[in-house]
Design an enzyme around this catalytic site. Sequence first.
Site, mmCIF file in Angstrom:
data_model
loop_
_atom_site.group_PDB
_atom_site.id
_atom_site.type_symbol
_atom_site.label_atom_id
_atom_site.label_comp_id
_atom_site.label_asym_id
_atom_site.label_seq_id
_atom_site.Cartn_x
_atom_site.Cartn_y
_atom_site.Cartn_z
ATOM 1 N N HIS A 1 -6.905 1.879 -6.834
ATOM 2 C CA HIS A 1 -5.470 1.693 -6.627
ATOM 3 C C HIS A 1 -5.162 1.073 -5.265
ATOM 4 O O HIS A 1 -4.005 0.757 -4.974
ATOM 5 C CB HIS A 1 -4.710 3.017 -6.821
ATOM 6 C CG HIS A 1 -4.830 3.987 -5.701
ATOM 7 N ND1 HIS A 1 -5.616 5.114 -5.763
ATOM 8 C CD2 HIS A 1 -4.238 4.020 -4.484
ATOM 9 C CE1 HIS A 1 -5.508 5.796 -4.639
ATOM 10 N NE2 HIS A 1 -4.676 5.142 -3.850
ATOM 11 N N ASP B 1 -10.604 5.615 -10.978
ATOM 12 C CA ASP B 1 -10.021 5.096 -9.735
ATOM 13 C C ASP B 1 -11.126 4.837 -8.710
ATOM 14 O O ASP B 1 -11.283 5.578 -7.732
ATOM 15 C CB ASP B 1 -8.992 6.102 -9.198
ATOM 16 C CG ASP B 1 -8.137 5.513 -8.088
ATOM 17 O OD1 ASP B 1 -8.182 4.285 -7.891
ATOM 18 O OD2 ASP B 1 -7.429 6.296 -7.423
ATOM 19 N N SER C 1 -6.270 7.600 0.999
ATOM 20 C CA SER C 1 -6.708 7.086 -0.285
ATOM 21 C C SER C 1 -7.931 6.201 -0.107
ATOM 22 O O SER C 1 -7.983 5.358 0.787
ATOM 23 C CB SER C 1 -5.592 6.252 -0.928
ATOM 24 O OG SER C 1 -4.616 7.082 -1.491
#
Length: 230
Positions: free
Chosen positions: A65, A111, A184
Site C-alpha cells: 500500500h 500487503d 507502514s
Amino acid sequence: WDVAGAGLARLLLTRTEWGEIIGGNEANPHSRPYMAYINITTDWGYGFFCGGFLIRDNVVLTAAHCNCKVGHIHVSLGAHNISADEWDRQIIRVRRRIPHPEYDAETLQNDIMLLQLEEKANLSCEVGPIRLAHRAVKKGAVCSVAGWGGTEPWAGSPTSSVLESPFLQLALNSALAFIFQGDSGGPLVCNGKAHGIVSYGSENWSPPGVYTKVTHYLSWIHKVLNKLDI
C-alpha cells in the site's frame, strides 16, 4: 496470533496505524542498518513516506500500500535523523516496484512489495541487510519495531525526526506486552530476523495491529529475487 488463509497471511498483534511509532524511545544511531526511509512523491505533488527494510544490497521490502502508480520513490538508507544532513546517508531512486500480484488495495490482503533500487547500496556499519525469518515467531520472543512516524496516538500527531524503536516481548496470549506502533512497511524484528511488515490497524486505535507475515511469502520473495538476477 496468526491468521492465514488462501493467499493471505497476517500477524495480529497490538494496535498499529500508518506512520505511527507510539511508545518508542530514540534508537541508538545506526543500530538498525537495515532500516529504510521511503519517500513517495506523486506526479500531482502529493508526498508521503513509509518505512521499509533492506534485504539485499539493491532490494528493499515494504508494504504494497506504499506504492504510487504515478510518481517517484526514493529510498534513504543509513538515516537516523531525517531532518539533518547526515554524511553517511545514501539516497537511491527506486528502479522497479514489485507489489504482490494478488495484493488487494481494499482489503490490504497480500500487503507486501519489493523495491528494486537503481543502484546497489554501499554496505557498511550504517547500511546493511537483515535476514528474513524462516520459522514462525515463538511466544516470549523479544521483538522490536522502528520508524519516524507520529509519536502520539491520534491522527496528525507530530512525526519524529529521529528513528524511534521500542523493544517488546510477546506475551503468553501472543499479543505484544506493550502498546506500540510502527511506520507502514517497516519490519517487525524478532531475534534479529524480520518476521512481519507493518500493514494497518483500526481507525479507533484499538487492537489488534496487522502485520504481513513474512514466512508466508518466502517462496514468492525468492522467486522475484531470482528473476532480478537474470
